[in-house]
Design an enzyme around this catalytic site. Structure first.
Site, PDB file in Angstrom:
ATOM      1  N   ARG A   1      -5.359  -2.027  -4.289  1.00  0.00           N
ATOM      2  CA  ARG A   1      -6.511  -2.895  -4.064  1.00  0.00           C
ATOM      3  C   ARG A   1      -6.257  -3.680  -2.777  1.00  0.00           C
ATOM      4  NH1 ARG A   1      -7.703  -5.902  -9.698  1.00  0.00           N
ATOM      5  NH2 ARG A   1      -9.879  -5.710  -9.096  1.00  0.00           N
TER       6      ARG A   1
ATOM      7  N   ASP B   1     -15.635  -0.852 -13.823  1.00  0.00           N
ATOM      8  CA  ASP B   1     -15.187  -1.735 -14.902  1.00  0.00           C
ATOM      9  C   ASP B   1     -15.627  -1.232 -16.274  1.00  0.00           C
ATOM     10  OD1 ASP B   1     -13.885  -3.433 -13.216  1.00  0.00           O
ATOM     11  OD2 ASP B   1     -15.271  -5.110 -13.420  1.00  0.00           O
TER      12      ASP B   1
ATOM     13  N   VAL C   1      -6.492  -5.549   0.923  1.00  0.00           N
ATOM     14  CA  VAL C   1      -7.475  -6.475   1.505  1.00  0.00           C
ATOM     15  C   VAL C   1      -7.695  -6.163   2.982  1.00  0.00           C
ATOM     16  CG1 VAL C   1      -6.998  -8.296  -0.157  1.00  0.00           C
ATOM     17  CG2 VAL C   1      -5.659  -8.183   1.956  1.00  0.00           C
TER      18      VAL C   1
ATOM     19  N   LEU D   1      -9.854  -4.265   4.454  1.00  0.00           N
ATOM     20  CA  LEU D   1     -11.254  -4.307   4.879  1.00  0.00           C
ATOM     21  C   LEU D   1     -11.726  -5.745   5.069  1.00  0.00           C
ATOM     22  CD1 LEU D   1     -12.878  -1.523   2.647  1.00  0.00           C
ATOM     23  CD2 LEU D   1     -12.306  -1.405   5.078  1.00  0.00           C
TER      24      LEU D   1
END
Length: 426
Positions: A121, A298, A123, A125
């Site tokens: 995940r 999710d 960061v 971007l």
């Protein structure tokens, strides 16, 4: 809150639930409050661990942030550029607090954000977009130091992937930047529209020039489509009839469509959905998650939990996170025939799930274990429920009101804790 969840499965669910505000909307909204002068009030906020962490981050930045009943008020101008490291490391959404602090103070120090271990995940971007807006970034060990010596300026930014978090970070930055920002390839989740609506309510101009400071307002965050998805899957797994109110079905339409294909009856209104499962539940074949408006990542483990109770095979692939199905080990403990292959979870039918002890490995996977336990015969125990508390307020009570046999077993106090009461932090 802590404590194990004890569930006796085999009971159908029946009743009505009003869906609470969305965690995935509330967290960026609390970060956005850093941009505002005056008092901001967020209405009917669910009391979640991640929300408490966000309040801690706001207080650490020098703002007054507190609960007032079920609302949260935020006021004051941030006075420190250092995000509380323990709180920032606890939650991935802490990265969202960086852009507002850069806009107000020109500098922010934080640590690389934490969160559930469901895959990479990064960061990058977020940071590459901020760099185009005048931000300098450097890492010192686990610390991340961002500076904007000349302030934030508008830019034409193209995201390589429609990242929700990066879109929110750059939207927060653009709302306070000088000049116009164009964000291409942005995510389109409803929670992003909610953030844009809040910024506009406070005097920002999401479709035009940014403003360095925004005004105060009261704002009701959107309903939580993932909580609605969870309860819909719980009804599909356990059987019964559940009405979900206050949440637009269009925000979780792909999940409802799959449940209908599996044999549930689904009736929808403008802000309600009724899920009924009285007969057999069938496999869904092969399904995939994707960026909005596709099936939400999710929702993948929650839907998988319902698939465990089906009479034919299913498979579900998550294209967003490579370790989304950490709950598979828990599913197997219930006697499910599951196999993870890369990003795909394959599910074969079994005669009956059996109660077992299973450990929550992440937020949505933990909730999925609860859904599976509702369909299992006998007694189950779900441990490490702190993950679940990050995204579900009063989860056990919500299910119990629908007829589930579920309770939370609080850990016993140790002898030392009984002798020495804990001191509250001022």
């Amino acid at each position: 809150m802590g404590g194990d969840l004890i569930i006796t499965g085999g009971m159908p669910l029946n009743g009505t639930v009003h869906i609470p505000a969305a965690k995935n909307s509330v967290l960026p909204l609390l970060a956005a409050a850093l941009l505002c002068n005056g008092t901001v009030r967020f209405l009917q906020v669910p009391h979640l661990a991640d929300v408490d962490t966000s309040v801690e981050l706001l207080q650490g930045a020098g703002c007054t942030a507190r609960w007032q009943g079920s609302d949260i008020t935020v006021q004051g101008v941030p006075s420190t550029c250092r995000l509380a490291p323990e709180a920032a490391a606890r939650m991935r959404a802490s990265i969202l607090f960086c852009a507002p602090l850069l806009a107000r103070l020109g500098r922010v120090e934080t640590v690389l954000p934490g969160g559930c271990r469901i895959g990479a995940r990064p960061v990058d971007l977020h940071l590459s977009g901020l760099a185009q807006m005048g931000v300098h970034c450097r890492e010192e060990g686990a610390r991340l130091i961002l500076t904007a010596p000349a302030g934030l300026h508008g830019a034409d930014i193209t995201l390589g992937f429609p990242s929700v978090g990066a879109t929110e970070t750059l939207l927060l930055a653009a709302a306070a930047a000088q000049g116009e920002t164009v964000l291409r390839g942005a995510a389109r989740e409803p929670e992003i529209s909610d953030l844009a609506a809040f910024l506009n309510r406070c005097g920002g101009c999401v479709q035009g020039e940014g403003r360095r400071m925004l005004y105060s307002c009261s704002f009701a965050p959107m309903a939580d489509r993932i909580v609605a998805s969870t309860l819909a899957c719980a009804c599909a797994a356990a059987g019964g009839r559940v009405e979900l109110t206050g949440c637009r079905p269009e925000t979780y339409a792909p999940l409802l469509e799959i449940l209908a294909q599996m044999g549930c009856r689904v009736e929808t209104g403008p802000e309600s959905a009724v899920i009924t499962r009285l007969g057999a539940l069938h496999g869904a074949g092969r399904v995939f998650t994707g960026v909005y408006p596709a099936l939400a990542t999710d929702a993948a483990p929650l839907l998988a939990a319902a698939m465990l109770a089906a009479d034919s095979a299913s498979s579900i692939e998550d294209v967003v996170f490579e370790r989304r199905f950490g709950c598979a080990e828990g599913f197997a403990a219930f006697g499910a025939a599951v196999q993870v292959q890369g990003r795909t979870l394959d599910i074969r039918p079994v005669r009956q799930l059996q109660g077992a002890c299973a450990r929550a490995a992440d937020l949505r996977g933990g909730a999925a274990l609860v859904v599976a336990a509702l369909a299992a015969r006998g007694r189950s125990r779900i441990t490490d429920t702190g993950y679940i508390d990050r995204g579900y307020a009063g989860f056990a009570q919500m299910l119990a009101e629908l007829g589930a046999q579920i309770e939370r077993e609080m850990p016993r106090e140790s002898a030392s804790e009984k002798k020495t009461p804990s001191k509250k932090q001022n």
